[in-house]
Design a protein around this motif. Structure first.
Motif, mmCIF file in Angstrom:
data_model
loop_
_atom_site.group_PDB
_atom_site.id
_atom_site.type_symbol
_atom_site.label_atom_id
_atom_site.label_comp_id
_atom_site.label_asym_id
_atom_site.label_seq_id
_atom_site.Cartn_x
_atom_site.Cartn_y
_atom_site.Cartn_z
ATOM 1 N N SER A 239 90.214 86.554 28.678
ATOM 2 C CA SER A 239 90.389 85.105 28.641
ATOM 3 C C SER A 239 90.294 84.641 27.196
ATOM 4 O O SER A 239 89.502 85.171 26.410
ATOM 5 C CB SER A 239 89.314 84.413 29.485
ATOM 6 N N THR A 240 91.102 83.643 26.859
ATOM 7 C CA THR A 240 91.133 83.143 25.489
ATOM 8 C C THR A 240 91.022 81.624 25.487
ATOM 9 O O THR A 240 91.127 80.973 26.523
ATOM 10 C CB THR A 240 92.434 83.597 24.793
ATOM 11 N N GLY A 241 90.786 81.045 24.310
ATOM 12 C CA GLY A 241 90.692 79.595 24.197
ATOM 13 C C GLY A 241 89.429 79.050 24.848
ATOM 14 O O GLY A 241 88.487 79.785 25.168
ATOM 15 N N LEU A 242 89.408 77.751 25.081
ATOM 16 C CA LEU A 242 88.232 77.115 25.676
ATOM 17 C C LEU A 242 87.836 77.728 27.020
ATOM 18 O O LEU A 242 86.635 77.842 27.316
ATOM 19 C CB LEU A 242 88.473 75.609 25.821
ATOM 20 N N PRO A 243 88.789 78.153 27.874
ATOM 21 C CA PRO A 243 88.379 78.792 29.137
ATOM 22 C C PRO A 243 87.571 80.074 28.946
ATOM 23 O O PRO A 243 86.868 80.501 29.870
ATOM 24 C CB PRO A 243 89.722 79.083 29.827
ATOM 25 N N ALA A 244 87.657 80.685 27.766
ATOM 26 C CA ALA A 244 86.875 81.900 27.524
ATOM 27 C C ALA A 244 85.378 81.613 27.588
ATOM 28 O O ALA A 244 84.588 82.479 27.989
ATOM 29 C CB ALA A 244 87.238 82.496 26.165
ATOM 30 N N TYR A 245 84.973 80.402 27.201
ATOM 31 C CA TYR A 245 83.553 80.056 27.294
ATOM 32 C C TYR A 245 83.098 80.008 28.752
ATOM 33 O O TYR A 245 81.972 80.403 29.080
ATOM 34 C CB TYR A 245 83.287 78.723 26.595
ATOM 35 N N ASP A 246 83.978 79.524 29.631
ATOM 36 C CA ASP A 246 83.647 79.509 31.059
ATOM 37 C C ASP A 246 83.491 80.933 31.587
ATOM 38 O O ASP A 246 82.584 81.218 32.383
ATOM 39 C CB ASP A 246 84.733 78.770 31.842
ATOM 40 N N ALA A 247 84.379 81.831 31.147
ATOM 41 C CA ALA A 247 84.277 83.232 31.566
ATOM 42 C C ALA A 247 82.984 83.860 31.053
ATOM 43 O O ALA A 247 82.330 84.650 31.754
ATOM 44 C CB ALA A 247 85.487 84.011 31.046
#
Length: 325
Positions: A202-210
């Motif tokens: 996962s990349t970008g801001l959604p990577a923080y959710d992951a």
């Protein structure tokens, strides 16, 4: 045929983004040493990247990003046209890939330009600076090691079956506006949204959710988690340095102010990343599965995400305003 060996070992340039490290050491061969490490990180988008492996946040996240999507576009922002030969899941039976790459290596070295290769000696990008047809070997170097490897070692590293060889083929002039727009587009594509087409990363801001999900599931890799924090910190510190120089490409006060606002948000993000680093010192990694530490880490990741979202949205406003001019 062997070129002067790149001055990689003992370099004071960070290799946490190993592609940008290699590019920094290749650029002098094409008379493009004018770019600082922070500018290379910024114009290629790497300074604004986050890329994680969703299951465990292990060491592969920062390196297994979308090379084909990021690298050629980033090089183009620097006025560089590249040729590459890439194959994911490579094995020796794939026709022509190895022979074509050796031909590309000979062509580039004969022109006096080293190449960038994935995993010549270890799980990172390194540099090919020569070849020996008699011994069927390549002269290679990365941030820590140098040596000779056989031709058929390409794409057969100890850690990953990834085949990637890249040569800088041409230097072109890009207009300031094209460079600005290309840079902002690349930053926003891999910063705001998840640009991966696979569930594994996962990349970008959604990577923080992951990352947060991995904490909640107690599947965090101790070493990998601390390594990801180091890579993230290096990238965002580079982004701050880049924006300090990038604003010089603008004249209007409102545009410069947007860049300053973005930079200020990233400064706040780095302060939070420093707190995260204290929880999970590299390389031992602390204890990411202890409940109180995990809860603190999740709060920090949420806060970092919000600061980065703010920084990116300022750049999006800047980009949208440039389109309207």
């Amino acid at each position: 045929m062997k070129l002067t060996k790149p001055n990689c070992i003992g370099s004071d340039i960070s290799n946490l983004s190993s592609f940008c490290f290699c590019l920094f050491h290749v650029l002098p061969y094409i008379n493009q040493a004018k770019y600082t490490y922070e500018e290379i990180m910024g114009y290629t988008g790497h300074a604004f990247h986050i890329n994680v492996r969703v299951e465990a946040i292990d060491k592969w996240g920062p390196t297994m990003y979308d090379w084909d999507g990021v690298i050629p576009r980033g090089l183009h922002n620097l006025g560089l046209i590249s040729k590459d030969i890439a194959y994911s899941g490579y094995h020796m039976e794939v026709p022509n890939v190895l022979n074509n790459s050796i031909a590309l290596i000979r062509q580039s070295i004969d022109k006096g330009v080293p190449l960038i290769m994935w995993e010549p000696l270890g799980p990172e990008f390194g540099i090919i600076y020569g070849y020996n047809d008699e011994s069927q070997s390549l002269y290679v170097i990365d941030a820590a090691i140098e040596g000779e490897i056989p031709f058929d070692r390409i794409g057969r590293g100890d850690d990953t079956p990834e085949f990637y060889v890249l040569s800088i083929d041409e230097v072109i002039n890009r207009s300031p506006n094209d460079r600005i727009m290309g840079t902002l587009d690349l930053i926003l594509k891999y910063g705001l949204t998840d640009a991966h087409d696979t569930w594994e990363f996962s990349t970008g801001l959604p990577a923080y959710d992951a990352w947060i999900i991995a904490f909640n599931n107690k599947k965090i890799d101790f070493y990998g988690n601390s390594f990801n924090i180091q890579v993230l910190k290096n990238a965002r510190e580079s982004a701050i340095g880049f924006l300090n120089k990038f604003k010089n490409e603008f004249i209007k006060e409102e545009e410069i102010e947007l860049i300053n606002q973005s930079k200020n948000s990233l400064i706040e993000a780095v302060k939070l990343i420093n707190e995260l680093e204290l929880l999970f010192p590299y390389p031992t990694g602390g204890n990411p599965r202890e409940d109180l530490i995990r809860d603190k880490a999740i709060q920090l990741l949420n806060d970092i995400k919000e600061k980065e979202k703010s920084a990116l949205l300022y750049l999006k406003i800047l980009r949208d305003n440039k389109i309207c001019l």
